[in-house]
Write a protein that holds these residues in place. Structure first.
Motif, short mmCIF file in Angstrom:
data_model
loop_
_atom_site.label_atom_id
_atom_site.label_comp_id
_atom_site.label_asym_id
_atom_site.label_seq_id
_atom_site.Cartn_x
_atom_site.Cartn_y
_atom_site.Cartn_z
N ASP A 1 0.82 -1.21 0.00
CA ASP A 1 0.00 0.00 0.00
C ASP A 1 0.86 1.27 0.00
O ASP A 1 0.33 2.37 0.01
CB ASP A 1 -0.95 0.01 1.20
CG ASP A 1 -2.10 0.97 1.01
OD1 ASP A 1 -2.60 1.08 -0.13
OD2 ASP A 1 -2.49 1.64 1.98
N ASP A 2 2.18 1.11 0.00
CA ASP A 2 3.07 2.27 -0.03
C ASP A 2 3.40 2.68 -1.46
O ASP A 2 3.32 1.87 -2.38
CB ASP A 2 4.39 1.96 0.70
CG ASP A 2 4.25 2.02 2.21
OD1 ASP A 2 3.23 2.54 2.70
OD2 ASP A 2 5.16 1.54 2.89
N ASP B 1 3.49 6.43 2.65
CA ASP B 1 2.12 5.96 2.80
C ASP B 1 1.25 6.54 1.69
O ASP B 1 1.27 7.74 1.44
CB ASP B 1 1.57 6.37 4.16
CG ASP B 1 0.17 5.89 4.37
OD1 ASP B 1 0.01 4.70 4.69
OD2 ASP B 1 -0.78 6.69 4.19
N ARG B 2 0.50 5.69 1.02
CA ARG B 2 -0.33 6.11 -0.12
C ARG B 2 -1.39 7.12 0.30
O ARG B 2 -1.70 8.05 -0.43
CB ARG B 2 -1.00 4.88 -0.73
CG ARG B 2 -1.79 5.16 -1.98
CD ARG B 2 -2.35 3.88 -2.61
NE ARG B 2 -1.38 2.84 -2.84
CZ ARG B 2 -0.55 2.77 -3.90
NH1 ARG B 2 -0.59 3.71 -4.80
NH2 ARG B 2 0.29 1.77 -4.02
N SER B 3 -1.97 6.97 1.48
CA SER B 3 -3.06 7.86 1.91
C SER B 3 -2.54 9.20 2.42
O SER B 3 -3.01 10.25 1.99
CB SER B 3 -3.87 7.19 3.01
OG SER B 3 -4.43 6.00 2.55
N SER B 4 -1.60 9.16 3.35
CA SER B 4 -1.15 10.39 3.99
C SER B 4 0.04 11.04 3.29
O SER B 4 0.27 12.23 3.45
CB SER B 4 -0.76 10.11 5.45
OG SER B 4 0.42 9.30 5.48
#
Length: 138
Positions: A92-93, A114-117
């Motif tokens: 997910d990175d 991190d993909r989200s943050s």
């Protein structure tokens, strides 16, 4: 409706919700990282490791959690098992690499975010790239 009927309906609703929540989880068995890698490499044979790969030939990159980075160059798939930091690998990175040429080499470092943050999550120091080619058919 009586109180007993409402309780029964509520109990059935809770049971149905519980089954629907656990049903997909039971159906999806989590593969080990090595099993995921073996599935990708199925029908291919390892060649002699190389120090660098030509990045413009890479079509797709896949991270195998805590194990390896797979670089798909079409007829050849390169597997890199990092010399350091492999435990940081997470599919997910997002991988970020500072390149100074069109080649990615075993001396390069890949940063993980991190993909989200977007926050920094660690890094890996690349090892040699093992090429895997399809077995020749008779």
């Amino acid at each position: 409706m009586g109180m007993k009927t409402i309780s029964t309906v509520a109990a059935l609703a809770v049971a149905a919700f519980a089954l629907s929540a656990t049903g997909p989880a039971i159906a999806r068995t989590k593969q080990s990282p090595e099993a995921k890698l073996a599935k990708i490499l199925n029908g291919r044979v390892a060649g002699k490791p190389v120090h660098c790969i030509f990045l413009p030939s890479v079509r797709n990159t896949k991270v195998i959690d805590h194990t390896a980075i797979v670089y798909d160059a079409g007829s050849v798939i390169y597997v890199n098992r990092p010399d350091s930091g492999a435990k940081s690998l997470d599919d997910d990175d997002v991988m970020v690499t500072d390149l100074h040429s069109s080649s990615l080499c075993n001396i390069d470092v890949v940063k993980l975010h991190d993909r989200s943050s977007g926050f920094y999550n660690g890094f890996v120091g690349l090892g040699d790239f093992v090429p895997y080619r399809r077995l020749a058919s008779n």
